[in-house]
Design a protein around this motif. Structure first.
Motif, PDB file in Angstrom:
ATOM      1  N   TYR A   1      -6.408   0.047  -2.374  1.00  0.00           N
ATOM      2  CA  TYR A   1      -5.591   0.231  -1.170  1.00  0.00           C
ATOM      3  C   TYR A   1      -5.039   1.648  -1.023  1.00  0.00           C
ATOM      4  O   TYR A   1      -4.228   1.921  -0.152  1.00  0.00           O
ATOM      5  CB  TYR A   1      -4.429  -0.751  -1.135  1.00  0.00           C
ATOM      6  CG  TYR A   1      -3.576  -0.798  -2.391  1.00  0.00           C
ATOM      7  CD1 TYR A   1      -3.124   0.355  -3.025  1.00  0.00           C
ATOM      8  CD2 TYR A   1      -3.191  -2.018  -2.940  1.00  0.00           C
ATOM      9  CE1 TYR A   1      -2.350   0.318  -4.155  1.00  0.00           C
ATOM     10  CE2 TYR A   1      -2.398  -2.074  -4.082  1.00  0.00           C
ATOM     11  CZ  TYR A   1      -1.980  -0.911  -4.672  1.00  0.00           C
ATOM     12  OH  TYR A   1      -1.197  -0.961  -5.803  1.00  0.00           O
ATOM     13  N   CYS A   2      -5.438   2.566  -1.859  1.00  0.00           N
ATOM     14  CA  CYS A   2      -4.807   3.888  -1.911  1.00  0.00           C
ATOM     15  C   CYS A   2      -4.933   4.629  -0.580  1.00  0.00           C
ATOM     16  O   CYS A   2      -6.037   4.945  -0.129  1.00  0.00           O
ATOM     17  CB  CYS A   2      -5.436   4.720  -3.024  1.00  0.00           C
ATOM     18  SG  CYS A   2      -4.681   6.347  -3.210  1.00  0.00           S
ATOM     19  N   PHE A   3      -3.805   4.923   0.040  1.00  0.00           N
ATOM     20  CA  PHE A   3      -3.811   5.677   1.295  1.00  0.00           C
ATOM     21  C   PHE A   3      -4.288   7.106   1.081  1.00  0.00           C
ATOM     22  O   PHE A   3      -4.710   7.782   2.020  1.00  0.00           O
ATOM     23  CB  PHE A   3      -2.407   5.687   1.922  1.00  0.00           C
ATOM     24  CG  PHE A   3      -1.453   6.646   1.274  1.00  0.00           C
ATOM     25  CD1 PHE A   3      -1.354   7.954   1.714  1.00  0.00           C
ATOM     26  CD2 PHE A   3      -0.675   6.235   0.198  1.00  0.00           C
ATOM     27  CE1 PHE A   3      -0.482   8.847   1.098  1.00  0.00           C
ATOM     28  CE2 PHE A   3       0.200   7.120  -0.423  1.00  0.00           C
ATOM     29  CZ  PHE A   3       0.294   8.434   0.030  1.00  0.00           C
ATOM     30  N   ALA A   4      -4.218   7.564  -0.168  1.00  0.00           N
ATOM     31  CA  ALA A   4      -4.557   8.952  -0.496  1.00  0.00           C
ATOM     32  C   ALA A   4      -6.011   9.107  -0.915  1.00  0.00           C
ATOM     33  O   ALA A   4      -6.361  10.084  -1.590  1.00  0.00           O
ATOM     34  CB  ALA A   4      -3.637   9.459  -1.596  1.00  0.00           C
ATOM     35  N   ASP A   5      -6.881   8.153  -0.512  1.00  0.00           N
ATOM     36  CA  ASP A   5      -8.308   8.286  -0.812  1.00  0.00           C
ATOM     37  C   ASP A   5      -8.526   8.445  -2.316  1.00  0.00           C
ATOM     38  O   ASP A   5      -9.219   9.356  -2.767  1.00  0.00           O
ATOM     39  CB  ASP A   5      -8.886   9.486  -0.041  1.00  0.00           C
ATOM     40  CG  ASP A   5     -10.382   9.683  -0.257  1.00  0.00           C
ATOM     41  OD1 ASP A   5     -11.089   8.674  -0.393  1.00  0.00           O
ATOM     42  OD2 ASP A   5     -10.820  10.851  -0.291  1.00  0.00           O
ATOM     43  N   GLU A   6      -7.889   7.541  -3.090  1.00  0.00           N
ATOM     44  CA  GLU A   6      -7.989   7.544  -4.548  1.00  0.00           C
ATOM     45  C   GLU A   6      -7.607   8.893  -5.141  1.00  0.00           C
ATOM     46  O   GLU A   6      -8.173   9.373  -6.111  1.00  0.00           O
ATOM     47  CB  GLU A   6      -9.406   7.142  -4.978  1.00  0.00           C
ATOM     48  CG  GLU A   6      -9.772   5.732  -4.508  1.00  0.00           C
ATOM     49  CD  GLU A   6     -11.209   5.359  -4.808  1.00  0.00           C
ATOM     50  OE1 GLU A   6     -12.022   6.271  -5.019  1.00  0.00           O
ATOM     51  OE2 GLU A   6     -11.508   4.156  -4.815  1.00  0.00           O
ATOM     52  N   GLY A   7      -6.594   9.513  -4.498  1.00  0.00           N
ATOM     53  CA  GLY A   7      -6.032  10.747  -5.025  1.00  0.00           C
ATOM     54  C   GLY A   7      -6.586  12.014  -4.425  1.00  0.00           C
ATOM     55  O   GLY A   7      -5.999  13.090  -4.574  1.00  0.00           O
ATOM     56  N   ALA A   8      -7.707  11.944  -3.704  1.00  0.00           N
ATOM     57  CA  ALA A   8      -8.355  13.157  -3.206  1.00  0.00           C
ATOM     58  C   ALA A   8      -7.909  13.551  -1.805  1.00  0.00           C
ATOM     59  O   ALA A   8      -8.197  14.666  -1.360  1.00  0.00           O
ATOM     60  CB  ALA A   8      -9.874  12.971  -3.206  1.00  0.00           C
TER      61      ALA A   8
ATOM     62  N   LEU B   1      -7.333  -6.944   2.575  1.00  0.00           N
ATOM     63  CA  LEU B   1      -6.051  -6.567   1.966  1.00  0.00           C
ATOM     64  C   LEU B   1      -4.933  -6.391   2.981  1.00  0.00           C
ATOM     65  O   LEU B   1      -3.758  -6.561   2.652  1.00  0.00           O
ATOM     66  CB  LEU B   1      -6.192  -5.247   1.185  1.00  0.00           C
ATOM     67  CG  LEU B   1      -7.177  -5.217   0.018  1.00  0.00           C
ATOM     68  CD1 LEU B   1      -7.155  -3.835  -0.635  1.00  0.00           C
ATOM     69  CD2 LEU B   1      -6.871  -6.302  -1.002  1.00  0.00           C
ATOM     70  N   GLU B   2      -5.248  -6.052   4.222  1.00  0.00           N
ATOM     71  CA  GLU B   2      -4.232  -5.679   5.201  1.00  0.00           C
ATOM     72  C   GLU B   2      -3.308  -6.849   5.541  1.00  0.00           C
ATOM     73  O   GLU B   2      -3.706  -8.013   5.540  1.00  0.00           O
ATOM     74  CB  GLU B   2      -4.883  -5.148   6.481  1.00  0.00           C
ATOM     75  CG  GLU B   2      -5.659  -6.178   7.263  1.00  0.00           C
ATOM     76  CD  GLU B   2      -6.226  -5.606   8.557  1.00  0.00           C
ATOM     77  OE1 GLU B   2      -5.673  -4.618   9.062  1.00  0.00           O
ATOM     78  OE2 GLU B   2      -7.225  -6.167   9.056  1.00  0.00           O
ATOM     79  N   ILE B   3      -2.055  -6.511   5.819  1.00  0.00           N
ATOM     80  CA  ILE B   3      -1.082  -7.485   6.274  1.00  0.00           C
ATOM     81  C   ILE B   3      -1.248  -7.666   7.780  1.00  0.00           C
ATOM     82  O   ILE B   3      -1.273  -6.700   8.532  1.00  0.00           O
ATOM     83  CB  ILE B   3       0.361  -7.010   5.964  1.00  0.00           C
ATOM     84  CG1 ILE B   3       0.535  -6.763   4.458  1.00  0.00           C
ATOM     85  CG2 ILE B   3       1.377  -8.017   6.471  1.00  0.00           C
ATOM     86  CD1 ILE B   3       0.355  -7.978   3.598  1.00  0.00           C
ATOM     87  N   ARG B   4      -1.378  -8.917   8.199  1.00  0.00           N
ATOM     88  CA  ARG B   4      -1.576  -9.228   9.617  1.00  0.00           C
ATOM     89  C   ARG B   4      -0.433 -10.104  10.130  1.00  0.00           C
ATOM     90  O   ARG B   4       0.336 -10.678   9.346  1.00  0.00           O
ATOM     91  CB  ARG B   4      -2.917  -9.929   9.826  1.00  0.00           C
ATOM     92  CG  ARG B   4      -4.117  -9.096   9.394  1.00  0.00           C
ATOM     93  CD  ARG B   4      -5.435  -9.764   9.771  1.00  0.00           C
ATOM     94  NE  ARG B   4      -5.638 -11.034   9.083  1.00  0.00           N
ATOM     95  CZ  ARG B   4      -6.140 -11.151   7.865  1.00  0.00           C
ATOM     96  NH1 ARG B   4      -6.497 -10.069   7.176  1.00  0.00           N
ATOM     97  NH2 ARG B   4      -6.289 -12.342   7.308  1.00  0.00           N
ATOM     98  N   GLU B   5      -0.356 -10.205  11.443  1.00  0.00           N
ATOM     99  CA  GLU B   5       0.744 -10.937  12.067  1.00  0.00           C
ATOM    100  C   GLU B   5       0.815 -12.376  11.587  1.00  0.00           C
ATOM    101  O   GLU B   5       1.901 -12.923  11.399  1.00  0.00           O
ATOM    102  CB  GLU B   5       0.597 -10.894  13.591  1.00  0.00           C
ATOM    103  CG  GLU B   5       1.784 -11.486  14.329  1.00  0.00           C
ATOM    104  CD  GLU B   5       1.694 -11.310  15.822  1.00  0.00           C
ATOM    105  OE1 GLU B   5       2.616 -11.775  16.528  1.00  0.00           O
ATOM    106  OE2 GLU B   5       0.711 -10.707  16.298  1.00  0.00           O
ATOM    107  N   GLU B   6      -0.337 -12.995  11.362  1.00  0.00           N
ATOM    108  CA  GLU B   6      -0.325 -14.392  10.927  1.00  0.00           C
ATOM    109  C   GLU B   6       0.243 -14.572   9.520  1.00  0.00           C
ATOM    110  O   GLU B   6       0.568 -15.693   9.102  1.00  0.00           O
ATOM    111  CB  GLU B   6      -1.728 -15.000  10.999  1.00  0.00           C
ATOM    112  CG  GLU B   6      -2.777 -14.329  10.134  1.00  0.00           C
ATOM    113  CD  GLU B   6      -3.633 -13.339  10.910  1.00  0.00           C
ATOM    114  OE1 GLU B   6      -4.831 -13.199  10.574  1.00  0.00           O
ATOM    115  OE2 GLU B   6      -3.104 -12.703  11.849  1.00  0.00           O
ATOM    116  N   HIS B   7       0.393 -13.473   8.779  1.00  0.00           N
ATOM    117  CA  HIS B   7       0.966 -13.548   7.441  1.00  0.00           C
ATOM    118  C   HIS B   7       2.495 -13.557   7.454  1.00  0.00           C
ATOM    119  O   HIS B   7       3.121 -13.867   6.431  1.00  0.00           O
ATOM    120  CB  HIS B   7       0.501 -12.358   6.590  1.00  0.00           C
ATOM    121  CG  HIS B   7      -0.965 -12.335   6.324  1.00  0.00           C
ATOM    122  ND1 HIS B   7      -1.697 -11.163   6.285  1.00  0.00           N
ATOM    123  CD2 HIS B   7      -1.858 -13.334   6.105  1.00  0.00           C
ATOM    124  CE1 HIS B   7      -2.956 -11.439   6.022  1.00  0.00           C
ATOM    125  NE2 HIS B   7      -3.081 -12.743   5.912  1.00  0.00           N
TER     126      HIS B   7
END
Length: 450
Positions: free
Chosen positions: A99-106, A279-285
């Protein structure tokens, strides 16, 4: 404006203007919810006599400034003095978290380490642009900062020496996955770091499903011992064990409690920020997530009453002595008082904008070359976020995260609805905790709870 809500069998009224929280009976809650908030609530069972009592009590609180108080006319506090930098000391990582927003650190660029010269230039930039501020902050981030430990250490010592020359001081923080957390690092952190953030998602099966090493193995067994050892030696200095929950562990209260059961009593558990489908959180969750916060709230209070309490970041609110209203309406200081510095020295509004060339604001050597971007972030505040106008949480939340707002809604002033919903639920739980702690403390003081 007021906000009426219930938690289990308790009914509360939160007065937005004064920040006052009142517990009340069901009739009062239902009547005010219907008449003041316009909610579709059945109040046919409330007698005329009860209504007179409710109105009299409400008027009494209003006269004390504790209910229906006019909202603040406080203006944002915006300074051109820079107070903090997030130093991307390393754009590489020894993990490959899905889930890394940082592209696995790169960060969607080359994997690289910050040089000592660039790190020192960042220190010089912060000191030179800090104005009259005496206390400056530097957060070492990545990737994984400990992969560039020698430069991290050198930067700390350089910053302390340079700040002392001009009567200032630094507070340092490092965020780490804990894989390289050995005795030498622990000693250094305990000497120099004001705060340390350690990544752990909770139960082994949850952590290992997402947070894998570069060779594809789960990392839990590699880091749990390091984290426990660090915390055992940390003393009274600050740290956080920070987890992330995804659609795969919507039962995240179990992960928070698992972390607490390891003797790690300062915890944050954040919803994932990703668009990865599984993995994403959705409204139904959201209904399940709200249930989890209530489950966690109940256990939090139970353990606190038993003397086994822990600190959960999202249940920490202060309605009485917290930040002044001017600071609450100012929202985040990213892009104005706070910047991220990537390994080549380029400046971005914060770590979640790093690498997005649209938001490159200059560099530590040339200074800020995009004052228009800075102006946008400097002007952003609670009052530029029109959807916040009628939200009870606005003076606590300040309109949410600039980066989340932008990445999901296209504008830093457009609050991200899913984050809003989770924030509101956490705040209601936190308010219930405040009320219950007061009751429990009073009972203990009177000997009733002994």
């Amino acid at each position: 404006m007021i906000h009426v809500f219930n938690y289990r069998d308790k009914n509360y009224i939160y007065d937005v203007g004064s920040g006052s929280l009142h517990e009340c009976d069901k009739a009062t809650a239902d009547f005010l919810a219907a008449k003041e908030e316009g909610k579709d609530v059945d109040i046919s069972y409330i007698t005329d006599g009860q209504i007179r009592e409710i109105l009299a009590d409400a008027e009494g609180l209003k006269e004390q400034g504790l209910l229906f108080r006019e909202e603040t006319n406080a203006r944002p506090v915006k300074s051109r003095e820079i107070k903090a930098l997030c130093i991307h000391i390393c754009h590489d990582c020894n993990f490959r978290c899905r889930y890394c927003f940082a592209d696995e650190g790169a960060y969607h660029a080359e994997r690289e380490f910050m040089s000592p010269d660039t790190a020192k230039a960042a220190v010089d930039f912060l000191i030179a642009n800090s104005g009259n501020r005496k206390v400056l902050e530097m957060d070492f981030f990545g990737g994984e900062p400990l992969m560039n430990l020698s430069v991290l250490k050198e930067t700390v010592y350089y910053a302390k020496a340079e700040a002392a020359k001009v009567g200032k001081k630094f507070l340092f923080t490092t965020t780490t996955n804990a894989l390289l957390l050995n005795d030498d690092v622990i000693r250094f952190f305990n000497e120099e770091m004001e705060n340390v953030v350690l990544s752990l998602d909770g139960r082994k099966e949850v952590h290992d499903a997402i947070r894998k090493t570069v060779n594809g193995k789960g990392s839990f067994d590699y880091v749990i011992g390091n984290i426990k050892k660090f915390v055992s030696l940390r003393g009274d200095k600050s740290y956080y064990v920070r987890g992330t929950f995804t659609a795969k562990n919507l039962d995240f209260s179990k992960d928070v409690l698992f972390i607490a059961d390891q003797g790690l009593d300062s915890i944050s558990m954040e919803p994932v920020v990703t668009d990865i489908p599984d993995l994403e959180i959705r409204e139904e969750h959201l209904p399940r997530i709200e249930e989890e916060y209530e489950t966690l709230c109940d256990e939090y209070l139970k353990r606190w009453a038993e003397g086994k309490g822990f600190n959960f970041f999202h249940f920490n609110i202060d309605l009485e002595g917290g930040p002044c209203l001017s600071k609450r309406v100012s929202a985040c200081g990213a892009g104005n008082e706070y910047f991220s510095v990537v390994p080549n020295g380029d400046l971005y509004p914060c770590h979640q904008f790093a690498g997005d060339k649209e938001f490159r604001m200059g560099s530590v050597r040339e200074g800020i070359t995009r004052p228009d971007i800075r102006e946008k972030f400097a002007n952003a505040c609670l009052f530029t976020r029109k959807k916040c106008e009628n939200c009870f949480a606005k003076y606590i939340c300040s309109g949410g995260c600039n980066a989340n707002n932008y990445h999901f809604c296209g504008d830093i002033d457009e609050p991200y609805p899913l984050t809003c919903a989770m924030m509101k639920k956490r705040i209601e739980c936190a308010m219930h905790i405040l009320a219950e702690k007061k009751i429990l403390s009073a009972k203990k003081e009177s000997g009733e709870g002994a």
